[in-house]
Design an enzyme around this catalytic site. Sequence first.
Site: not given
Length: 303
Positions: A18, A153
């Site tokens: 990410k 996240d």
Amino acid sequence: MLQGEIAGFALTRAAPAKINLALHVVGQRADGHHLLESLVTFADRGDRIGLTPSEQDRFTLSGPFAAELSTTGDDQDGNLVLKARDLLRQALASQGVDTGPVHIHLEKNLPIASGIGGGSADAAATLRGLLDLWKTGIEPALLAALALKLGADVPMCLDGRSLIASGIGEEITPAIELPSFPIVLVNPLVAVSTPVIFRTLEKKNNPPLVIPDGLGPPAAWLSAMAAMRNDLEPPARRLQPVIADVSGALATTGAALVRMSGSGATCFGLFDSDESAQRAAYTLSAAHPEWYVLAGRTVGRGK
């Protein structure tokens, strides 16, 4: 590329890196959680999760960073893969869904505590993979709630598209026009603690993320992103000065944009071609063999 199956497993799920192309800290809640506005994308490189039915639950590890991980999910620092398995199993059991024992294998290719969502991506891939393996479904709202319990996240990693994340990371808006970019990730292999970075953040109410309307070609996006920030980069550089060295080295390779991702220590460079990204990765690896260097491409255009 995150392709192919892990041998001996019924299915394999990708857990891509990410990338926080920008991360603005815009406030703090009464419970201490920081409010963020972040432009997020994902790379075509990362960890992989293998899953298969088993006579009893098993968890195995491989990959260059496997030795640094916990093999249990019992404590605060336990492995998020096992926490995801247990949390999903509990939720399904409350709905009367039987879930058999499973062997989960984590191929750990991404550095630990590196600001590119490795553990969160692993947890998200585990949730997706187990639902497929157990041939069941779950209400999207409940799945999102489970993901958030695992970490701020995890919901965006579960989504897996280019997106704008706000709140503490759980409010997601697809960034459907964000193009794909050649990217080079560089990490000096020093761990950075996200809680420590947030604690040392001097200003908690910073200007918001602004994404102009009508951005189309990559050059326009690069120009807009140059005006954005990662508010966690200054405290991370104070904690680990080598981050400035990484950023400086990337800047000498012709990258169109250089910035730290997340809470660090990974920095990224965006390039105008795959060939220039590959050349940059080769140059950096040769000059700094002690660093983790990886070239790839980000997702884009709604993918």
